[in-house]
Design an enzyme around this catalytic site. Structure first.
Site, PDB file in Angstrom:
ATOM      1  N   ALA A  67       2.150  37.472  14.101  1.00 14.63           N
ATOM      2  CA  ALA A  67       1.777  37.933  15.441  1.00 14.63           C
ATOM      3  C   ALA A  67       2.802  38.932  15.943  1.00 14.63           C
ATOM      4  O   ALA A  67       3.976  38.888  15.584  1.00 14.63           O
ATOM      5  CB  ALA A  67       1.690  36.744  16.390  1.00 14.63           C
ATOM      6  N   ASP A  70      -0.435  43.379  15.913  1.00 16.11           N
ATOM      7  CA  ASP A  70      -1.750  43.700  16.489  1.00 16.11           C
ATOM      8  C   ASP A  70      -1.994  42.764  17.666  1.00 16.11           C
ATOM      9  O   ASP A  70      -2.611  41.720  17.537  1.00 16.11           O
ATOM     10  CB  ASP A  70      -2.843  43.546  15.429  1.00 16.11           C
ATOM     11  CG  ASP A  70      -4.216  43.998  15.923  1.00 16.11           C
ATOM     12  OD1 ASP A  70      -4.309  44.456  17.073  1.00 16.11           O
ATOM     13  OD2 ASP A  70      -5.184  43.874  15.158  1.00 16.11           O
ATOM     14  N   LYS A  71      -1.516  43.159  18.817  1.00 18.19           N
ATOM     15  CA  LYS A  71      -1.571  42.287  19.986  1.00 18.19           C
ATOM     16  C   LYS A  71      -2.980  42.139  20.558  1.00 18.19           C
ATOM     17  O   LYS A  71      -3.298  41.131  21.194  1.00 18.19           O
ATOM     18  CB  LYS A  71      -0.634  42.807  21.072  1.00 18.19           C
ATOM     19  CG  LYS A  71       0.838  42.820  20.672  1.00 18.19           C
ATOM     20  CD  LYS A  71       1.698  43.433  21.758  1.00 18.19           C
ATOM     21  CE  LYS A  71       3.160  43.510  21.340  1.00 18.19           C
ATOM     22  NZ  LYS A  71       3.787  42.195  21.195  1.00 18.19           N
ATOM     23  N   ASN A 116      13.340  43.148  19.791  1.00 17.51           N
ATOM     24  CA  ASN A 116      12.280  43.492  20.736  1.00 17.51           C
ATOM     25  C   ASN A 116      12.366  42.613  21.974  1.00 17.51           C
ATOM     26  O   ASN A 116      12.749  41.447  21.907  1.00 17.51           O
ATOM     27  CB  ASN A 116      10.899  43.375  20.076  1.00 17.51           C
ATOM     28  CG  ASN A 116      10.256  42.025  20.300  1.00 17.51           C
ATOM     29  OD1 ASN A 116       9.634  41.773  21.334  1.00 17.51           O
ATOM     30  ND2 ASN A 116      10.411  41.129  19.325  1.00 17.51           N
ATOM     31  N   ARG A 117      12.039  43.227  23.090  1.00 16.27           N
ATOM     32  CA  ARG A 117      11.850  42.481  24.329  1.00 16.27           C
ATOM     33  C   ARG A 117      10.554  42.989  24.985  1.00 16.27           C
ATOM     34  O   ARG A 117      10.524  43.356  26.156  1.00 16.27           O
ATOM     35  CB  ARG A 117      13.063  42.625  25.259  1.00 16.27           C
ATOM     36  CG  ARG A 117      13.551  44.042  25.521  1.00 16.27           C
ATOM     37  CD  ARG A 117      14.636  44.037  26.615  1.00 16.27           C
ATOM     38  NE  ARG A 117      15.128  45.364  26.922  1.00 16.27           N
ATOM     39  CZ  ARG A 117      16.225  45.909  26.388  1.00 16.27           C
ATOM     40  NH1 ARG A 117      16.921  45.230  25.491  1.00 16.27           N
ATOM     41  NH2 ARG A 117      16.602  47.128  26.732  1.00 16.27           N
ATOM     42  N   PHE A 120       5.229  40.244  25.757  1.00 15.51           N
ATOM     43  CA  PHE A 120       3.791  39.914  25.667  1.00 15.51           C
ATOM     44  C   PHE A 120       2.920  40.977  26.331  1.00 15.51           C
ATOM     45  O   PHE A 120       2.011  40.659  27.109  1.00 15.51           O
ATOM     46  CB  PHE A 120       3.498  38.552  26.297  1.00 15.51           C
ATOM     47  CG  PHE A 120       4.005  37.351  25.546  1.00 15.51           C
ATOM     48  CD1 PHE A 120       4.481  37.442  24.251  1.00 15.51           C
ATOM     49  CD2 PHE A 120       4.010  36.103  26.165  1.00 15.51           C
ATOM     50  CE1 PHE A 120       4.947  36.317  23.567  1.00 15.51           C
ATOM     51  CE2 PHE A 120       4.466  34.975  25.498  1.00 15.51           C
ATOM     52  CZ  PHE A 120       4.940  35.081  24.200  1.00 15.51           C
ATOM     53  N   SER A 182       8.864  32.607  22.217  1.00 15.88           N
ATOM     54  CA  SER A 182       9.358  33.960  22.440  1.00 15.88           C
ATOM     55  C   SER A 182      10.495  33.913  23.455  1.00 15.88           C
ATOM     56  O   SER A 182      10.406  33.224  24.466  1.00 15.88           O
ATOM     57  CB  SER A 182       8.243  34.864  22.968  1.00 15.88           C
ATOM     58  OG  SER A 182       8.776  36.098  23.406  1.00 15.88           O
ATOM     59  N   ASN A 184      11.302  36.378  25.355  1.00 16.53           N
ATOM     60  CA  ASN A 184      11.121  37.503  26.284  1.00 16.53           C
ATOM     61  C   ASN A 184      10.245  37.207  27.486  1.00 16.53           C
ATOM     62  O   ASN A 184       9.955  38.106  28.276  1.00 16.53           O
ATOM     63  CB  ASN A 184      10.548  38.700  25.504  1.00 16.53           C
ATOM     64  CG  ASN A 184      11.472  39.124  24.378  1.00 16.53           C
ATOM     65  OD1 ASN A 184      12.678  39.193  24.555  1.00 16.53           O
ATOM     66  ND2 ASN A 184      10.907  39.380  23.214  1.00 16.53           N
ATOM     67  N   THR A 185       9.803  35.949  27.635  1.00 17.14           N
ATOM     68  CA  THR A 185       9.099  35.506  28.838  1.00 17.14           C
ATOM     69  C   THR A 185       9.957  34.424  29.489  1.00 17.14           C
ATOM     70  O   THR A 185      10.202  33.381  28.870  1.00 17.14           O
ATOM     71  CB  THR A 185       7.709  34.953  28.505  1.00 17.14           C
ATOM     72  OG1 THR A 185       6.896  36.003  27.979  1.00 17.14           O
ATOM     73  CG2 THR A 185       7.035  34.387  29.754  1.00 17.14           C
ATOM     74  N   LYS A 222       4.208  27.445  17.331  1.00 19.28           N
ATOM     75  CA  LYS A 222       5.242  28.315  16.763  1.00 19.28           C
ATOM     76  C   LYS A 222       6.557  28.031  17.461  1.00 19.28           C
ATOM     77  O   LYS A 222       6.637  28.065  18.688  1.00 19.28           O
ATOM     78  CB  LYS A 222       4.858  29.783  16.937  1.00 19.28           C
ATOM     79  CG  LYS A 222       5.800  30.759  16.231  1.00 19.28           C
ATOM     80  CD  LYS A 222       5.218  32.166  16.219  1.00 19.28           C
ATOM     81  CE  LYS A 222       6.075  33.112  15.390  1.00 19.28           C
ATOM     82  NZ  LYS A 222       5.464  34.460  15.274  1.00 19.28           N
ATOM     83  N   ASN A 251       9.996  31.924  15.046  1.00 24.67           N
ATOM     84  CA  ASN A 251       9.922  33.131  15.862  1.00 24.67           C
ATOM     85  C   ASN A 251      11.236  33.908  15.742  1.00 24.67           C
ATOM     86  O   ASN A 251      12.076  33.614  14.893  1.00 24.67           O
ATOM     87  CB  ASN A 251       9.635  32.748  17.323  1.00 24.67           C
ATOM     88  CG  ASN A 251       8.825  33.794  18.061  1.00 24.67           C
ATOM     89  OD1 ASN A 251       9.050  34.984  17.926  1.00 24.67           O
ATOM     90  ND2 ASN A 251       7.859  33.339  18.863  1.00 24.67           N
ATOM     91  N   THR A 252      11.447  34.885  16.621  1.00 20.16           N
ATOM     92  CA  THR A 252      12.689  35.661  16.620  1.00 20.16           C
ATOM     93  C   THR A 252      13.844  34.831  17.181  1.00 20.16           C
ATOM     94  O   THR A 252      13.650  33.783  17.792  1.00 20.16           O
ATOM     95  CB  THR A 252      12.521  36.930  17.465  1.00 20.16           C
ATOM     96  OG1 THR A 252      12.167  36.549  18.801  1.00 20.16           O
ATOM     97  CG2 THR A 252      11.439  37.817  16.895  1.00 20.16           C
ATOM     98  N   GLY A 276      13.709  40.098  11.272  1.00 18.05           N
ATOM     99  CA  GLY A 276      14.058  40.807  10.056  1.00 18.05           C
ATOM    100  C   GLY A 276      15.046  40.058   9.190  1.00 18.05           C
ATOM    101  O   GLY A 276      15.245  38.845   9.330  1.00 18.05           O
ATOM    102  N   TYR A 326       6.397  40.816   9.165  1.00 24.61           N
ATOM    103  CA  TYR A 326       6.136  41.891  10.129  1.00 24.61           C
ATOM    104  C   TYR A 326       7.247  42.941  10.019  1.00 24.61           C
ATOM    105  O   TYR A 326       7.004  44.082   9.626  1.00 24.61           O
ATOM    106  CB  TYR A 326       6.029  41.308  11.543  1.00 24.61           C
ATOM    107  CG  TYR A 326       5.971  42.294  12.694  1.00 24.61           C
ATOM    108  CD1 TYR A 326       6.010  43.670  12.514  1.00 24.61           C
ATOM    109  CD2 TYR A 326       5.870  41.833  14.008  1.00 24.61           C
ATOM    110  CE1 TYR A 326       5.955  44.565  13.582  1.00 24.61           C
ATOM    111  CE2 TYR A 326       5.809  42.721  15.090  1.00 24.61           C
ATOM    112  CZ  TYR A 326       5.866  44.084  14.855  1.00 24.61           C
ATOM    113  OH  TYR A 326       5.823  44.962  15.908  1.00 24.61           O
ATOM    114  N   SER A 327       8.481  42.561  10.309  1.00 23.82           N
ATOM    115  CA  SER A 327       9.572  43.533  10.400  1.00 23.82           C
ATOM    116  C   SER A 327       9.761  44.334   9.121  1.00 23.82           C
ATOM    117  O   SER A 327       9.977  45.554   9.159  1.00 23.82           O
ATOM    118  CB  SER A 327      10.879  42.827  10.776  1.00 23.82           C
ATOM    119  OG  SER A 327      10.779  42.217  12.041  1.00 23.82           O
TER     120      SER A 327
END
Length: 369
Positions: A67, A70-71, A116-117, A120, A182, A184-185, A222, A251-252, A276, A326-327
């Site tokens: 994920a 392709d959001k 990344n930040r 979403f 995530s 970032n939220t 996840k 996740n990251t 990565g 992904y990365s």
């Protein structure tokens, strides 16, 4: 050839702009019948020995797109054309949101990593559901839908927000993923605590069953690599207790220390989730710990730092039925999927295992004996 192109073109562009440019090219190629057939024949050759079954779904192989790429479910056929055996779209939130302010995506080229930040950024569950409902598949593939919390929704109201997305998207998903990991939220990772996660997952499971009555939609969660080991164990126990179909690890990470990062310190200090190559070791540790805890009772998906076939093979031996990336796609380009499949087939042939299913968890089982 791709590395030369990356250095001459993509490396000089803003990472987010480069992403959308490549995305447009992939989508365009997938719309042209003769071209997409040729590309798929070259980049997505099938290896019968890699055929995989996970949570009741049959796939051409174990390697999927994580994920985040392709959001909005706009390039499923394009990514399948490039050799991904399953495509996980999203993260999709209950309501559309633009994400965090730019600049929000950074390449750590020396480390083969990304920060990344994004936050979403997506068109929202209603729009994505409409697109999935209208989709006419060109290539047969498995489509997972990853759902998260809308930023403006309070933590106390998170379950209702996830339920909203579930009710809209479950009918169009081969499997659903609850993303609570995530960084970032704000407040999202608090939902990984079992006292919050149990009612959330229960509500999503009930919503999926209520919405889709003709089949059972597999449900996964996840998790983050930054969880303490005892919290990893707690999530594993909860997943078994609730009868989840799988766990995606991981996740990251928000960690920076101890990863041996070589990139410009100013880049390394950027806030957000790191993905990565530097994530490889911890992600594998979490996966092995999960498999030692749950065995074959639920399906594990390994993601984080997978760059090549050997990385994917090690995840399978550690307990992953499926692996995702992904990365590394950003750095290795369109032949990446082909190389992963070819390498996995070679490793399986050289191993004592007749099938990938036999290989799943083999090294972890040895270690815990």
């Amino acid at each position: 050839m791709y590395k030369l192109f990356f250095n001459l073109v993509f490396k000089r562009m803003d990472p987010e702009q480069a992403h959308y440019l490549a995305f447009r090219w992939i989508r365009l190629a997938a719309r042209i019948p003769v071209l997409r057939t040729f590309v798929a024949a070259v980049l997505a050759p099938r290896h019968e020995e890699l055929r995989t079954e996970a949570f009741g779904l049959r796939m051409h192989g174990p390697f999927g797109l994580a994920a985040g790429f392709d959001k909005n479910a706009v390039a499923i056929d394009g990514m399948s054309m490039l050799g991904f055996d399953h495509i996980e779209i999203g993260t999709v939130t209950g309501e559309a949101q633009s994400g965090n302010p730019k600049k929000r995506l950074f390449r750590l080229v020396q480390d083969r990593a990304l920060i990344n930040r994004m936050g979403f950024n997506n068109e929202g569950s209603a729009a994505v559901a409409e697109r999935l409902a209208a989709r006419r598949a060109v290539f047969r593939t498995t489509v997972g839908v990853n759902i998260g919390k809308t930023k403006v929704v309070a933590e106390a109201d998170a379950a209702a927000d996830y339920v909203k997305s579930t009710e809209r998207l479950a009918a169009h998903a081969d499997y659903l993923v609850v993303n609570v990991s995530s960084p970032n939220t704000p407040g999202l990772r608090n939902l990984q605590a079992t006292e919050s996660l149990r009612p959330l997952l229960t509500a999503v499971r009930e919503a999926a069953d209520r919405t889709v009555t003709e089949r059972r939609v597999p449900l996964l969660v996840k998790i983050a690599p930054d969880l303490a080991d005892e919290d990893v164990d707690a999530v594993a126990d909860l997943a078994v207790e609730l009868g989840l179909d799988g766990i995606i690890a991981t996740n990251t990470t928000i960690a920076r220390e101890g990863l041996g990062l070589k990139s410009d310190p100013a880049l390394v200090k950027e806030t957000g989730g790191l993905s990565g190559a530097p994530l490889k070791e911890r992600s594998l540790e979490v996966l092995s710990r999960l498999y030692a805890r749950v065995g074959d009772s639920i399906t594990l998906v390994g993601v984080g730092g997978i760059e090549n076939a050997e990385d994917a093979w090690q995840r399978i031996l550690a307990g992953a039925t499926l692996v995702q990336g992904y990365s590394a796609f950003i750095y290795q380009g369109p032949f990446w999927g082909r190389a992963i499949h070819k390498g996995l087939a070679a490793r399986l042939a050289a191993s004592p295992y007749a099938t990938l299913a036999e290989a799943v968890g083999a090294e972890t089982r040895k270690a815990v004996k």
